[in-house]
Design an enzyme around this catalytic site. Structure first.
Site, PDB file in Angstrom:
ATOM      1  N   ASN A  23       0.843  -1.195   0.000  1.00  0.00           N
ATOM      2  CA  ASN A  23       0.000   0.000   0.000  1.00  0.00           C
ATOM      3  C   ASN A  23       0.878   1.245   0.000  1.00  0.00           C
ATOM      4  O   ASN A  23       1.919   1.305   0.657  1.00  0.00           O
ATOM      5  CB  ASN A  23      -0.936   0.043   1.212  1.00  0.00           C
ATOM      6  CG  ASN A  23      -1.973   1.141   1.042  1.00  0.00           C
ATOM      7  OD1 ASN A  23      -2.817   1.093   0.155  1.00  0.00           O
ATOM      8  ND2 ASN A  23      -1.876   2.181   1.853  1.00  0.00           N
ATOM      9  N   TYR A  48      -0.055  10.136   4.842  1.00  0.00           N
ATOM     10  CA  TYR A  48      -0.479  10.380   6.221  1.00  0.00           C
ATOM     11  C   TYR A  48       0.466  11.419   6.806  1.00  0.00           C
ATOM     12  O   TYR A  48       1.669  11.383   6.552  1.00  0.00           O
ATOM     13  CB  TYR A  48      -0.398   9.076   7.044  1.00  0.00           C
ATOM     14  CG  TYR A  48      -0.942   7.882   6.290  1.00  0.00           C
ATOM     15  CD1 TYR A  48      -2.316   7.695   6.148  1.00  0.00           C
ATOM     16  CD2 TYR A  48      -0.094   6.980   5.661  1.00  0.00           C
ATOM     17  CE1 TYR A  48      -2.820   6.634   5.412  1.00  0.00           C
ATOM     18  CE2 TYR A  48      -0.587   5.909   4.927  1.00  0.00           C
ATOM     19  CZ  TYR A  48      -1.947   5.739   4.806  1.00  0.00           C
ATOM     20  OH  TYR A  48      -2.448   4.696   4.066  1.00  0.00           O
ATOM     21  N   ARG A  49      -0.071  12.315   7.612  1.00  0.00           N
ATOM     22  CA  ARG A  49       0.819  13.310   8.203  1.00  0.00           C
ATOM     23  C   ARG A  49       1.747  12.629   9.214  1.00  0.00           C
ATOM     24  O   ARG A  49       1.381  11.610   9.820  1.00  0.00           O
ATOM     25  CB  ARG A  49       0.009  14.406   8.875  1.00  0.00           C
ATOM     26  CG  ARG A  49      -0.598  13.977  10.196  1.00  0.00           C
ATOM     27  CD  ARG A  49      -1.477  15.077  10.752  1.00  0.00           C
ATOM     28  NE  ARG A  49      -1.832  14.834  12.123  1.00  0.00           N
ATOM     29  CZ  ARG A  49      -3.051  15.062  12.620  1.00  0.00           C
ATOM     30  NH1 ARG A  49      -4.014  15.524  11.849  1.00  0.00           N
ATOM     31  NH2 ARG A  49      -3.298  14.846  13.885  1.00  0.00           N
ATOM     32  N   TRP A  67      -2.260   7.231  11.450  1.00  0.00           N
ATOM     33  CA  TRP A  67      -3.023   6.243  10.694  1.00  0.00           C
ATOM     34  C   TRP A  67      -4.477   6.267  11.149  1.00  0.00           C
ATOM     35  O   TRP A  67      -4.836   5.689  12.172  1.00  0.00           O
ATOM     36  CB  TRP A  67      -2.392   4.860  10.874  1.00  0.00           C
ATOM     37  CG  TRP A  67      -1.203   4.654   9.985  1.00  0.00           C
ATOM     38  CD1 TRP A  67      -0.977   5.261   8.790  1.00  0.00           C
ATOM     39  CD2 TRP A  67      -0.095   3.776  10.207  1.00  0.00           C
ATOM     40  NE1 TRP A  67       0.208   4.818   8.247  1.00  0.00           N
ATOM     41  CE2 TRP A  67       0.757   3.913   9.080  1.00  0.00           C
ATOM     42  CE3 TRP A  67       0.246   2.885  11.229  1.00  0.00           C
ATOM     43  CZ2 TRP A  67       1.943   3.176   8.977  1.00  0.00           C
ATOM     44  CZ3 TRP A  67       1.417   2.155  11.114  1.00  0.00           C
ATOM     45  CH2 TRP A  67       2.260   2.311   9.999  1.00  0.00           C
ATOM     46  N   GLU A  71      -1.474   1.114  -5.711  1.00  0.00           N
ATOM     47  CA  GLU A  71      -1.339   2.496  -6.152  1.00  0.00           C
ATOM     48  C   GLU A  71      -0.298   2.633  -7.263  1.00  0.00           C
ATOM     49  O   GLU A  71      -0.404   3.520  -8.114  1.00  0.00           O
ATOM     50  CB  GLU A  71      -0.940   3.405  -4.975  1.00  0.00           C
ATOM     51  CG  GLU A  71      -2.088   3.794  -4.050  1.00  0.00           C
ATOM     52  CD  GLU A  71      -2.486   2.733  -3.041  1.00  0.00           C
ATOM     53  OE1 GLU A  71      -1.791   1.692  -2.947  1.00  0.00           O
ATOM     54  OE2 GLU A  71      -3.505   2.921  -2.338  1.00  0.00           O
ATOM     55  N   ASP A 120      -5.772  20.780  10.640  1.00  0.00           N
ATOM     56  CA  ASP A 120      -5.984  19.932   9.465  1.00  0.00           C
ATOM     57  C   ASP A 120      -6.879  20.609   8.431  1.00  0.00           C
ATOM     58  O   ASP A 120      -7.318  21.739   8.600  1.00  0.00           O
ATOM     59  CB  ASP A 120      -6.546  18.567   9.893  1.00  0.00           C
ATOM     60  CG  ASP A 120      -5.978  17.444   9.040  1.00  0.00           C
ATOM     61  OD1 ASP A 120      -5.965  17.580   7.802  1.00  0.00           O
ATOM     62  OD2 ASP A 120      -5.543  16.425   9.613  1.00  0.00           O
TER      63      ASP A 120
HETATM   64 MN   LIG Z   1      -4.527   1.900  -0.774  1.00  0.00          MN
END
Ligand SMILES: [Mn+2]
Length: 486
Positions: free
Chosen positions: A174, A178-179, A192, A238, A287
């Protein structure tokens, strides 16, 4: 030097192309990555301004590229198209032949697209991203110009780290975004969120009591950077999607200390592991909701190796209340994924997530109504569809309304509704970051049926015709306009 063409091999080529298009400006004076860059970028995005290359951030040892996707035009350049719909159409054409139905249909359809145009990553042995290698005690995240974006942020954050993990049992890769909060010179907080793919990988690793290897790449070619944000179903790679979008394979190299691969032409790579059971307070962080998200315990990445190009460029993004750089990214996703969503919910003619809705707060859908309570059926379908299920408010309009014309949508949503009959209120999962739900992760949702109502729906008054001027008069007035002296 000639302007590099799509597909760009790396971030540097993309920046060169933007610069020759007049779409990139260099900031040559020293600028503070704490708040100052955030304010500059926010103003630049608001003015539809250029991508920025800060050549001398006062923290870190490399320049910082930002706002590279900040307008629809730059986002389209990144993806090698004039219009995002071109990609949607390419996907739509490929899956049309056998019209799969339902959710598994969509997954098969997407899988088929990826295989038909199969351009899996190509493995290379040596890579620019490993020109410099720092291991163990030499790892120092302070070499990166991480940002402090908002005054009450909990510290320095890295906002465009492309996070690579593998499912510990199936080995499926994957790529996600993500920050990352910088806790120390060699540890990062992994934000996460509950519905994300890497979160699932981490959960499996914890169940097995194993460390989860992680590799984070900064500054990849723009298609890979975009693909990390795409809401692909969990088992779709991806990098296959990126290969499809690029029309060329992505070159990847083995990491040096973890069993993962990263793009060979990334600018900077971090390698490390997440220890099962370990949590550290993460946040607060301003955010894209426009609010600070609270401190919560999140897993911790121990960085054991840091590799980079000889003269790397760091890449980041600012999040805040819209408008912000994630607006164009979201609009690209909306158009690219529309044909797939139509496979899943064939009733959808068109749809739009208005930018102030911050993706999950509002979805406008147009339908060609065929039977009683058709709008309600579509609401249920949307609330059952992958990440669209997190949508809080759905507005359904007839297909003579353009979902992107928000004045027209509001006209229908305000006027075409009897709230005793046309409002659906339910509850379900909401985004991890949602602050309005009375408890975290689930809350109330509403659907507004703003379509014309049918007798078969209990509306017997005869829906009125809209006032529309006759075409002859419109033509006549247009013709005589000068005569009126107005
Ligand atoms: Mn994915």
């Amino acid at each position: 030097m000639a302007r590099p063409r799509f597909p760009f091999t790396d971030l540097r080529e993309f920046l060169t192309a933007l610069e020759s298009d007049g779409e990139l400006k260099r900031v040559r004076v020293p600028v503070d990555p704490t708040l100052e860059i955030s304010e500059i970028v926010t103003r630049t995005v608001r003015d539809q301004g250029p991508a920025l290359l800060f050549e001398r951030p006062t923290r870190g040892e490399m320049p910082l590229a930002i706002n590279i996707f900040g307008t629809d035009r730059r986002m389209a350049t990144a993806l090698g198209v004039k219009d995002f719909d071109e990609i949607g159409a390419r996907i739509g054409d490929l899956i049309k032949p056998d019209l799969p139905m339902g959710f598994s249909g969509m997954m098969d359809g997407l899988g088929k697209v990826m295989q038909l145009k199969s351009l899996p990553p190509k493995k290379v042995r040596t890579a620019p991203c490993q020109e410099i290698v720092l291991k163990g005690p030499d790892v120092d995240l302070n070499k990166l110009p991480g940002l402090v974006t908002w005054p009450d942020d909990g510290g320095i954050f890295h906002n465009y780290g492309l996070t690579h993990t593998k499912h510990p049992e199936t080995g499926k890769r994957n790529l996600g975004l993500y920050r990352l909060q910088q806790h120390s010179r060699n540890t990062l907080g992994m934000h996460w969120q509950i519905h994300k793919d890497s979160t699932a990988h981490h959960a499996v690793a914890e169940r097995l009591g194993r460390r989860l290897p992680v590799a984070i790449a900064f500054g990849c070619d723009p298609v890979v950077s975009y693909s990390a944000t795409a809401p692909l179903p969990g088992d779709i790679d991806e990098y296959l999607f990126a290969g499809f979008l690029r029309g060329e394979r992505v070159e990847m190299v083995d990491c040096l200390t973890v069993p993962l691969q990263v793009p060979a032409r990334a600018q900077v790579v971090l390698e490390g592991y997440v220890e099962p059971g370990e949590r550290h307070p993460e946040g607060p962080f301003g955010d894209h909701t426009g609010f600070y998200t609270p401190v919560e315990p999140f897993p911790v990445l121990h960085v054991e190796a840091m590799t980079m190009q000889r003269d790397p460029i760091y890449h980041s993004i600012i999040t805040s209340k819209p408008p912000q750089e994630d607006g164009p990214i979201g609009r690209a996703t909306e158009r690219i994924f529309l044909p797939l969503i139509k496979l899943l919910v064939p009733d959808i003619v068109d749809m739009h997530m208005p930018e102030p809705g911050v993706f999950h707060n509002c979805l406008v859908v147009s339908i060609r109504k065929r039977y009683p309570k058709h709008a309600q059926k579509v609401m249920s379908a949307v609330w059952g569809a992958h990440l669209l299920s997190l949508t809080k408010l759905i507005v359904i309009v007839d297909d003579d309304c353009d979902p992107r014309d928000l004045n027209e949508v509001a006209f229908r949503a305000f006027g075409n509704v009897d709230y005793a009959h046309d409002l659906v209120v339910t509850s379900g999962p909401v985004d991890h970051l949602d602050h309005a739900s009375y408890q975290q992760f689930w809350g109330g949702k509403a659907g507004v049926d703003a379509t014309r109502k049918l007798p078969s729906e209990g509306y017997h008054r005869g829906w009125p015709d809209a006032t529309v001027m006759s075409p002859e008069i419109v033509a006549k007035v247009t013709k005589r306009w000068k005569e009126y002296g107005l």
